[in-house]
Each structure stands twice: as structure tokens, then as C-alpha cells.
Design an enzyme around this catalytic site. Sequence first.
Site, PDB file in Angstrom:
ATOM      1  N   ASP A  83       0.845  -1.197   0.000  1.00  0.00           N
ATOM      2  CA  ASP A  83       0.000   0.000   0.000  1.00  0.00           C
ATOM      3  C   ASP A  83       0.880   1.247   0.000  1.00  0.00           C
ATOM      4  OD1 ASP A  83      -1.907   1.995   0.449  1.00  0.00           O
ATOM      5  OD2 ASP A  83      -3.107   0.700   1.735  1.00  0.00           O
ATOM      6  N   SER A 133      -7.104   4.588  -2.175  1.00  0.00           N
ATOM      7  CA  SER A 133      -6.892   3.144  -2.092  1.00  0.00           C
ATOM      8  C   SER A 133      -8.135   2.333  -2.413  1.00  0.00           C
ATOM      9  CB  SER A 133      -6.382   2.770  -0.694  1.00  0.00           C
ATOM     10  OG  SER A 133      -5.112   3.316  -0.449  1.00  0.00           O
ATOM     11  N   THR A 196      -8.031  -1.428   1.161  1.00  0.00           N
ATOM     12  CA  THR A 196      -7.150  -2.268   0.348  1.00  0.00           C
ATOM     13  C   THR A 196      -7.627  -3.710   0.259  1.00  0.00           C
ATOM     14  OG1 THR A 196      -5.295  -0.806   0.860  1.00  0.00           O
ATOM     15  CG2 THR A 196      -4.755  -2.991   0.044  1.00  0.00           C
ATOM     16  N   HIS A 342       2.022   8.803   4.956  1.00  0.00           N
ATOM     17  CA  HIS A 342       1.025   9.824   5.293  1.00  0.00           C
ATOM     18  C   HIS A 342       1.457  10.656   6.501  1.00  0.00           C
ATOM     19  CE1 HIS A 342      -2.116   9.238   2.418  1.00  0.00           C
ATOM     20  NE2 HIS A 342      -2.376   7.989   2.761  1.00  0.00           N
TER      21      HIS A 342
END
Length: 521
Positions: A83, A133, A196, A342
Amino acid sequence: MKALFVLLLTQLCSASLVPGRRGLQGQRPKKGTVGCYEPGSPAEREKDPEYWRRQAQETLRNALRLQHLNQNVAKNLILFLGDGMGVSTVTAARILKGQLQHGQGEESLLEMDKFPFVALAKTYNTNAQVPDSAGTATAYLCGVKANEGTLGVSAGVTRDRCNTTKGQEVTSILRWAKEAGKAVGIVTTTRVTHATPSAAYAHSANRDWYSDGEMPPDALEGGCKDIARQLVENIPEIEVVILGGGRKYMYPKNVSDVEYPHEEKHRGTRLDGRNLVQAWQEAKPRSKVAEYVWHRRGLLALNLSHVDFLLGESLHPRVLGRGGQCQAVPGSAGGRIDHGHHEGKAKQALHEAVELDRAIGLATRLTSTQDTLSVVTADHSHVFTFGGYTPRGNPIFGLAPMQSDVDRKPFTSILYGNGPGYKIVAGERENVSAVDFAHADYQAQSAVPLRQETHGGEDVAVFARGPMAHLLHGVHEQNYIPHAMAYAACIGSNRGHCNTAAHPVMPVFLPFLGLLLLLLC
């Protein structure tokens, strides 16, 4: 395959390598040490032109072998999804891996680097240039592009609009495999209801509808189901494994957590009063063994050869992997690549990427390219970069060898385009030499201040090895990935090529998918 699964289960989502405060120090070698190499060292060998010629010729020989395409039917499929693992993250993780092994880093190889076929995937959502995502998961799992924030539905669904969902549901490669009678599983270091993994089984106009407690009244009245409920009901016989986090969404509101009974934030969130773990167990045939675990101890106590269905949910998903207690990255429950970026914490993100690569290496050793198609990719990138004309072997978390020619301050090689690392001290950019930029929680400087760093919009890499891996080449739309994987395994709608009479070159391997395992880290 059961032996393979047991090893994958206990090792894949393992504890992070991120050190608390030290490790790779982030400091440049002391003056005078760069360029002082022992005879026969890699640096000395690299001075000889023949070294590079021999290396190139070996690479050429390996490339020529790829002319003999592996057209076997894939018995097993494994999809590794990092991810937020964009190309710059892959490169930096490669250097980190090499430096953790006491090398200079740049010459290192990730396990995914060894895959013979590489492609690029375009990640945009149907309504977003820079994706999220959920829309990307719908693409690489369901085979169609979708709007940002929506899961397992077509672009005809508007985010938050439950009434646009009916008739727009799209199914995933996990369901295609299950409908063909195959065993399927999901392992993730995120919540199992996170965007995800949840596109594998859910259809939702909003990725944040984890339980009915997060849904607005109009969505509940409109008959839309929360994601946790769909995990239990949509594909009720996910075999082998469902492992991840997010157990509070499975329990009634205010029910105390089994591990943290006194912490309110971990209590159940469901408004319908249902215990979905119990519902999951009760839905299984009585002749089958269905086990639920929430800690490594419970997992290791099982005789997995006698378990038909396994659901594991931990507050920190890695607790199901290794270590006697949660060994998550400091400051992040689960410590995923995406979450590290992030937060502007590159050290966490890159160590996560190295851990994912370790899982890829394990799976590579336990499987054969003759019957297992393995694919490694990312859902999207981040505005993460590293540069500054750093010398060879510069610590990946270290300083650039120069100061800014504008404010005369040093800067780290790693920087972000935006995010929480933007700091002004006394009206000027923070002087990084005054802070511990090697700390795991250090937030790398960014150009634009944001509470959370954003995704990037560039293409992501797709690495493939095994049967039909050559179908992943060049530049593709992201939604192409599951179609190529399904073709390789003779599942889904495109199975005309599976007729061995029509294709006498097809090998003797049985066209049976033993395991579809989605590994989402």
C-alpha cells in the site's frame, strides 16, 4: 499447499525492523573514509570495466532465456500489494535493505527485483487524477476502474450515495476463484475492513462504512450493508485464512475488547447488536472446523492441518505473525507503508517495504515458478522522494552532502512534496542538524504544510514471475492486473485457452488453482 500456507501464515506479516531511536544513523561517513576500500571490495571491483561487462552479459543471458515463455496453467496465485509503495519507495527500500546488510545499498536487490517481468500500472480513478486506495483496489482486484472512495462497484456509483449502488456491484478475482471451487485467503497488516483488502469481498459506496455504526441513516434505510457484515456474508467460505485487524467492527457497540477491556476506543461499534465473529463461526458447516484467533498464542496453539477456516483479528495485525507481543512500528498500529508516508515518517514506511520484501522472498522459496504466479504491485504512490546529489553509500536517512544555496541550511536526502514535516522556526526553515533526523518518528521536511501527506499520481510498478507472467509487461491500466492473473489460472470468464486439445503446448500441470492468497501490507 498447506505446509506452504502454515509457513506464510506465521512469517509473512512479521515484526518491523524499525529501530526505536537508532539503527541506520543517517549520518554521512566521517571525512576521509569515503573512497578508502579494501582490495577486492565491491568498490574496487567496480573500477574494472570487465566487472560491468560480465554483469551485463549475465543479465543478457538471463533475458534470452525468457524467450521460452512459461505458458503453464497457474495452480496458485499470490498477489502482494504494498500500500503506497511507489517506485521511489521501492528504490529507497532497496538501498535500505543493502545498508541493513552492511553494504552500500544501491547495488542491492530486493526479492521483487528478481522477478523477470515488470510493467507499469496507471493508477488514476475514474474521477480522480491522483487516486485513493478504494478506487485502486477495485481496479486491481475487480478488474474495473471506479470512483475514489468506492469499493467493489462500478464508476456508476457516487461516493456516499447508497441508492446508486444497486446493480453496480462488480466481483473480484477472489470471488472468481471461489466460484471455480478454489481455496482463497486474505492476509493483511491493515484492518480486514480497510479499503485495500475489502474490495476483494465488499460492495460499498463509501470505504469508511466499516460497521453500521459508521453509516448514515439514509444508507441504513436504503439497505446498504457495512463492510464487516459483507466480510461474513458475501463470500462465506473464504478458506484457509482471513487475517488482519479491525475486530471492533465485528462486535456490538460498547462491548469491551478482549485484549484491551478498559479502553473505550477499542470497544465494539455495531448498532445492530450482532456478534459477527459468532455469526461467521455459525455459518460454517458442522463437519468443518472454524477457528477464530486474536493473538499469536492462539494461532500457534492451533493444529492448522485440522483447521478448515481461520479468522484472525488483532488490534495490531502483526501480533498474529511474530513475537510474543505487539511489535508494531513506534507510533503506528501496524506500521504500514502507506501510513508511514502519510505521517511523513519515511523510516517507518521504508522498513515496512523491506518487511514486505522479506515476505516475498519467503513465498518465492516455498513455491515453484512452474505452477505459481506471483505478482507484486502497489495501489498508488506518494509524494516521497530522495535526492540532493548524495554520494554512493550515503545512509538513506542521512543528510545531503550540501547545504541549500538559498537559506544555507542542511537538508536530508529524503523529502516530501507535502505533509506534516513542514516546519518554520523563527521565521525560517527548521535546521535539521538540530534535530534527531535518524529517529523512527522523525517527519521528513515537506514543501507544503498538510496534516497528512498525500498520495502521488505517477504509475506504479508491477513485478511478476511464474506461469503467464509475460502478460504483465509495458504500461497497463491498473484494472488489467486481475484479468491477466485469472487468465493464467483459468478462472473467471476468459477460459477458452484452457482447452488443451486446442493448445497442445499446454503442459501437464493440472488446471487447478490450489490457493489464491492476497497479501496486503
